[in-house]
Scaffold this active site. Sequence first.
Site, mmCIF file in Angstrom:
data_model
loop_
_atom_site.group_PDB
_atom_site.id
_atom_site.type_symbol
_atom_site.label_atom_id
_atom_site.label_comp_id
_atom_site.label_asym_id
_atom_site.label_seq_id
_atom_site.Cartn_x
_atom_site.Cartn_y
_atom_site.Cartn_z
ATOM 1 N N GLU A 198 0.821 -1.218 0.050
ATOM 2 C CA GLU A 198 -0.014 -0.134 0.119
ATOM 3 C C GLU A 198 0.759 1.344 -0.117
ATOM 4 O O GLU A 198 0.434 2.239 -0.701
ATOM 5 C CB GLU A 198 -0.854 0.176 1.077
ATOM 6 C CG GLU A 198 -2.024 -1.156 1.241
ATOM 7 C CD GLU A 198 -2.645 -1.344 2.401
ATOM 8 O OE1 GLU A 198 -3.795 -1.876 2.552
ATOM 9 O OE2 GLU A 198 -1.952 -0.901 3.588
ATOM 10 N N THR A 226 -6.094 -0.181 1.842
ATOM 11 C CA THR A 226 -7.124 -0.743 1.029
ATOM 12 C C THR A 226 -8.171 -1.111 1.872
ATOM 13 O O THR A 226 -7.943 -1.095 3.170
ATOM 14 C CB THR A 226 -6.555 -2.014 0.263
ATOM 15 O OG1 THR A 226 -5.877 -2.933 1.284
ATOM 16 C CG2 THR A 226 -5.659 -1.635 -0.866
ATOM 17 N N LYS A 272 -14.847 -1.235 4.492
ATOM 18 C CA LYS A 272 -14.359 -2.230 5.469
ATOM 19 C C LYS A 272 -12.758 -2.640 5.524
ATOM 20 O O LYS A 272 -12.489 -3.219 4.588
ATOM 21 C CB LYS A 272 -15.217 -3.525 5.380
ATOM 22 C CG LYS A 272 -14.784 -4.572 6.202
ATOM 23 C CD LYS A 272 -15.610 -5.846 5.715
ATOM 24 C CE LYS A 272 -15.300 -7.145 6.806
ATOM 25 N NZ LYS A 272 -14.113 -7.522 6.579
ATOM 26 N N ASP A 273 -12.587 -2.080 6.509
ATOM 27 C CA ASP A 273 -10.819 -2.352 6.849
ATOM 28 C C ASP A 273 -10.502 -3.249 7.991
ATOM 29 O O ASP A 273 -11.285 -3.562 8.874
ATOM 30 C CB ASP A 273 -10.257 -1.029 6.783
ATOM 31 C CG ASP A 273 -10.121 -0.328 7.863
ATOM 32 O OD1 ASP A 273 -10.994 -0.580 8.987
ATOM 33 O OD2 ASP A 273 -9.236 0.870 7.781
ATOM 34 N N MET A 274 -9.032 -3.373 8.268
ATOM 35 C CA MET A 274 -8.980 -3.704 9.776
ATOM 36 C C MET A 274 -7.970 -2.997 10.588
ATOM 37 O O MET A 274 -7.379 -3.346 11.598
ATOM 38 C CB MET A 274 -7.878 -5.058 9.243
ATOM 39 C CG MET A 274 -8.702 -6.146 8.603
ATOM 40 S SD MET A 274 -7.750 -7.483 8.045
ATOM 41 C CE MET A 274 -7.453 -8.199 9.705
ATOM 42 N N GLU A 275 -8.143 -1.690 10.192
ATOM 43 C CA GLU A 275 -7.047 -0.853 10.990
ATOM 44 C C GLU A 275 -7.596 0.801 11.432
ATOM 45 O O GLU A 275 -7.418 1.215 12.516
ATOM 46 C CB GLU A 275 -5.774 -0.311 10.236
ATOM 47 C CG GLU A 275 -4.898 -1.383 10.147
ATOM 48 C CD GLU A 275 -5.056 -2.312 8.964
ATOM 49 O OE1 GLU A 275 -5.774 -1.783 8.132
ATOM 50 O OE2 GLU A 275 -4.653 -3.585 8.804
ATOM 51 N N ASP A 334 -11.859 -4.988 -2.862
ATOM 52 C CA ASP A 334 -12.734 -6.087 -3.113
ATOM 53 C C ASP A 334 -14.355 -5.647 -2.374
ATOM 54 O O ASP A 334 -14.469 -4.734 -1.888
ATOM 55 C CB ASP A 334 -12.469 -7.465 -2.166
ATOM 56 C CG ASP A 334 -12.183 -7.067 -0.635
ATOM 57 O OD1 ASP A 334 -11.226 -6.524 -0.417
ATOM 58 O OD2 ASP A 334 -13.323 -6.986 0.226
HETATM 59 N N1 ADE Z 1 -8.797 -4.761 3.252
HETATM 60 C C1 ADE Z 1 -8.968 -4.965 2.163
HETATM 61 N N2 ADE Z 1 -10.261 -5.575 1.916
HETATM 62 C C2 ADE Z 1 -10.638 -5.722 3.046
HETATM 63 C C3 ADE Z 1 -11.791 -6.429 3.597
HETATM 64 N N3 ADE Z 1 -12.811 -7.023 2.849
HETATM 65 N N4 ADE Z 1 -11.988 -6.574 4.901
HETATM 66 C C4 ADE Z 1 -11.067 -6.089 5.801
HETATM 67 N N5 ADE Z 1 -10.081 -5.427 5.381
HETATM 68 C C5 ADE Z 1 -9.860 -5.172 4.099
#
Ligand code: ADE
Length: 238
Positions: A12, A86, A171-174, A197
């Site tokens: 990224e 992302t 939707k992410d993870m951070e 996605d």
């Molecule tokens: N980063 C990229 N796509 C993701 C997803 N679907 N969920 C969480 N983090 C992401």
Amino acid sequence: MRVCYVVAMVAEAKPFIERYGIKEVEGFFAPLPCRLYEGEVKGMTLNVVLNGQQNGSDLVGCEAATVATLSAIQRLKPDLIINSGTCGAFRANGAGIADVFIGNGVMFHDRRVPGDDAWGTQSLGNYAVWEGSQALAEALGLKMGKVTTGSSLDMQPCDLDMIQRHGGELKDMEGAAVGFVCSLLHTPILYVKSVTDLCDGGAETFEEFSRNLGKACEALKVANEQVIDYLTGQIRVV
Ligand code: ADE
């Protein structure tokens, strides 16, 4: 002005780091895993802090993002944090692969805590974003959406339920972990997110994410160049 990006994955950040030719400050955060890149762009100090790696893979997720953001703010004292990366998004909201969004809010979607409203409110997060986010998005012609963070790449039905009930879109993870630290240390935060996605598109998430990562990161680099131009006064608000 000092602007500090907090980014989870090398993929990224790399196109952006290479674009500005900023250099790593070796060992700056040692023994923590996060890594610092620094340079000057049009009179502005530009920092990129990567979460770092363990056993050869990028440290994605809230824990590493919290460590990186806390370390970055305490050591660098930036005027603005930018969480760039992302995300997944929803076809139903009109999102497409490699679309870039500016965050207009941020929440957690996988913290299910029973109890009174105070616990529920705290669990959701809903931290403030930088007050200039909307003007920036309008000036650059970027869409806006609410960032929603959890600890998994996949999406369980209970996650979707939470996302839909609270207006999550990216939707992410951070994101919310970065926002949490920024709220504690009174540092404004801007979100710049590019779609890899579609959570409601029917594809297997990791496969779709992997297939589109390069394209989404290229779009992210282009958007971040515009963001830097805007912040350094090269793009005027109309
Ligand atoms: N980063 C990229 N796509 C993701 C997803 N679907 N969920 C969480 N983090 C992401």
